[in-house]
Enzyme design. Structure first.
Site, PDB file in Angstrom:
ATOM      1  N   THR A   1      31.125  45.610   9.699  1.00  0.00           N
ATOM      2  CA  THR A   1      32.141  46.656   9.868  1.00  0.00           C
ATOM      3  C   THR A   1      32.603  46.679  11.322  1.00  0.00           C
ATOM      4  OG1 THR A   1      31.319  48.003   8.057  1.00  0.00           O
ATOM      5  CG2 THR A   1      32.528  49.148   9.784  1.00  0.00           C
TER       6      THR A   1
ATOM      7  N   ASN B   1      20.971  54.965   6.813  1.00  0.00           N
ATOM      8  CA  ASN B   1      21.690  56.073   6.173  1.00  0.00           C
ATOM      9  C   ASN B   1      20.786  56.942   5.304  1.00  0.00           C
ATOM     10  OD1 ASN B   1      24.325  55.534   7.256  1.00  0.00           O
ATOM     11  ND2 ASN B   1      24.392  53.730   5.921  1.00  0.00           N
TER      12      ASN B   1
ATOM     13  N   HIS C   1      28.464  46.073  -3.079  1.00  0.00           N
ATOM     14  CA  HIS C   1      27.580  46.637  -2.049  1.00  0.00           C
ATOM     15  C   HIS C   1      26.677  47.688  -2.695  1.00  0.00           C
ATOM     16  CE1 HIS C   1      25.980  47.720   1.710  1.00  0.00           C
ATOM     17  NE2 HIS C   1      27.071  47.998   2.391  1.00  0.00           N
TER      18      HIS C   1
ATOM     19  N   TYR D   1      24.361  53.461   0.642  1.00  0.00           N
ATOM     20  CA  TYR D   1      25.669  53.875   0.143  1.00  0.00           C
ATOM     21  C   TYR D   1      25.588  54.218  -1.351  1.00  0.00           C
ATOM     22  CZ  TYR D   1      27.094  52.349   4.737  1.00  0.00           C
ATOM     23  OH  TYR D   1      27.198  52.225   6.101  1.00  0.00           O
TER      24      TYR D   1
ATOM     25  N   ASN E   1      21.947  49.633   1.826  1.00  0.00           N
ATOM     26  CA  ASN E   1      22.156  50.399   3.057  1.00  0.00           C
ATOM     27  C   ASN E   1      22.481  51.871   2.859  1.00  0.00           C
ATOM     28  OD1 ASN E   1      21.569  48.113   4.483  1.00  0.00           O
ATOM     29  ND2 ASN E   1      23.685  47.614   4.990  1.00  0.00           N
TER      30      ASN E   1
END
Length: 364
Positions: free
Chosen positions: A30, A239, A179, A184, A182
């Protein structure tokens, strides 16, 4: 006797329908440089083309819908303008003989009301705020409290993934990576630390792996399993991701992915994302044995350990992340044994060409 130019890292292989010329992948990174309309910056054309010698580029995490955004100036794949801009990127990579897939992203609760349509709250499996920060117009801020998705909203999320995958193929990508890592949205459904639902998507491991299974099946049905990959991160704390029993959880997740049949790859972050590989004990070899397809390993690999992982048959590719920021010619540097350049942390997120497209290659 093999030389540094013909070791296992530099041999071709195949990931489903995608033929790759070496075993070095560029992990998604990112960079927060999208322009108005969450459209990829024109600089991304040069940025990715510079790195086209990678066996596979996994392009930066890209939101599947306006509600999937969690950080300032990250690109999408849900509008025609976004598709058109990405098409210029994929054409540039293909012109250099490279292969590129797009990472499909929904951040779930890792977002902020200022980034979402009409200032809405982020959505998540459960209304549990994450102990995490995100990048907004004001800099790094605490994420906003989420609301729990209603059961009847979940089919719409799955459809967003399906449509985003179709849009990625329309934009010229060779495939996609779902994805599911992480911390999300899909990862939030997987873990009991973020999923307290009592319906078919919560409680048991079977229920918590349901959304992953349904999303990947929908994407595979839309574009072909052989162009569909998945990213997992079993023990990362990124996260505020955590689970009480990650080993059985991710073993079952991989079993379900294997049962879909013919997926292009699974891409696993070993240990803490961008951090120590041994933060929590985890048996990656057992996990890998549950999947019959190509396996991409990631996190903390150097040339020798990467080559060993390929030579042993443990992995089919090794993904490098931060090394690719400052080393657009990473493949050549690894081949020649040339020292790697250091990245400038001040230019990681946002900005223009400085720290993005101006890192030199060994050839000048």
């Amino acid at each position: 006797m093999t030389s540094s130019t013909d070791g296992p890292l530099f041999t071709p292989t195949r990931l489903g329908a995608i033929e790759v010329r070496n075993r070095i992948a560029m992990a998604p990174l990112t960079r927060n440089r999208a322009i108005e309309g969450r459209v990829p910056n024109p600089l991304a054309i040069e940025y990715y083309q510079q790195r086209a010698s990678a066996g596979l580029i996994i392009a930066e995490a890209t939101q599947i819908s306006p509600m999937g955004q969690g950080y300032l100036d990250t690109p999408g794949i849900y509008s025609q303008a976004q598709i058109d801009a990405w098409r210029s990127v994929t054409a540039a990579v293909h012109a250099r003989g490279g292969r590129i897939v797009l990472q499909l992203w929904h951040v779930g609760r890792i977002s902020h009301t200022s980034l979402l349509p009409d200032g809405q709250a982020p959505v998540a499996p459960s209304a549990l705020p994450a102990k995490a920060k995100t990048f907004t117009a004001k800099g790094f801020e605490d994420v906003s409290a989420p609301r729990a998705l209603a059961l009847d909203e979940i089919p719409g999320i799955i459809q967003d993934y399906r449509q985003a995958a179709r849009n990625a193929i329309t934009a010229g990508f060779d495939g996609v990576e779902v994805h599911a890592a992480n911390g999300y949205l899909i990862d939030q459904f997987l873990r009991d630390g973020s999923n307290q639902r009592t319906d078919a998507y919560g409680g048991s491991i079977e229920n918590r792996t349901r959304l992953l299974d349904e999303v990947v099946r929908a994407v595979a049905a839309e574009i072909g399993a052989d162009r569909t990959g998945v990213r997992l991160s079993p023990v990362t704390p990124a996260n505020d991701a955590h689970d009480s029993e990650p080993q059985p959880l991710f073993e079952r997740a991989v079993e379900r992915l294997d049962a879909i049949g013919g997926l292009a790859f699974i891409h696993v972050i070993e240990g803490a994302t961008g951090g120590p590989r041994d933060n929590i004990a985890f048996d990656y070899a057992t996990l890998r044995a549950k999947f019959r397809g190509p396996w991409i390993a990631n996190n903390g690999y150097a040339k020798d350990t990467a080559a060993d992982a390929i030579a042993s048959g443990y992995a089919d590719m090794i993904a490098f992340g931060r090394a690719y920021i400052a080393n657009p010619d990473l493949v050549e540097r690894l081949r020649l044994g040339v020292a790697l350049s250091d990245l400038d942390p001040n230019t990681l997120y946002g900005g223009g060409s400085h720290g993005y497209t101006d890192y030199p290659s060994v050839s000048g």
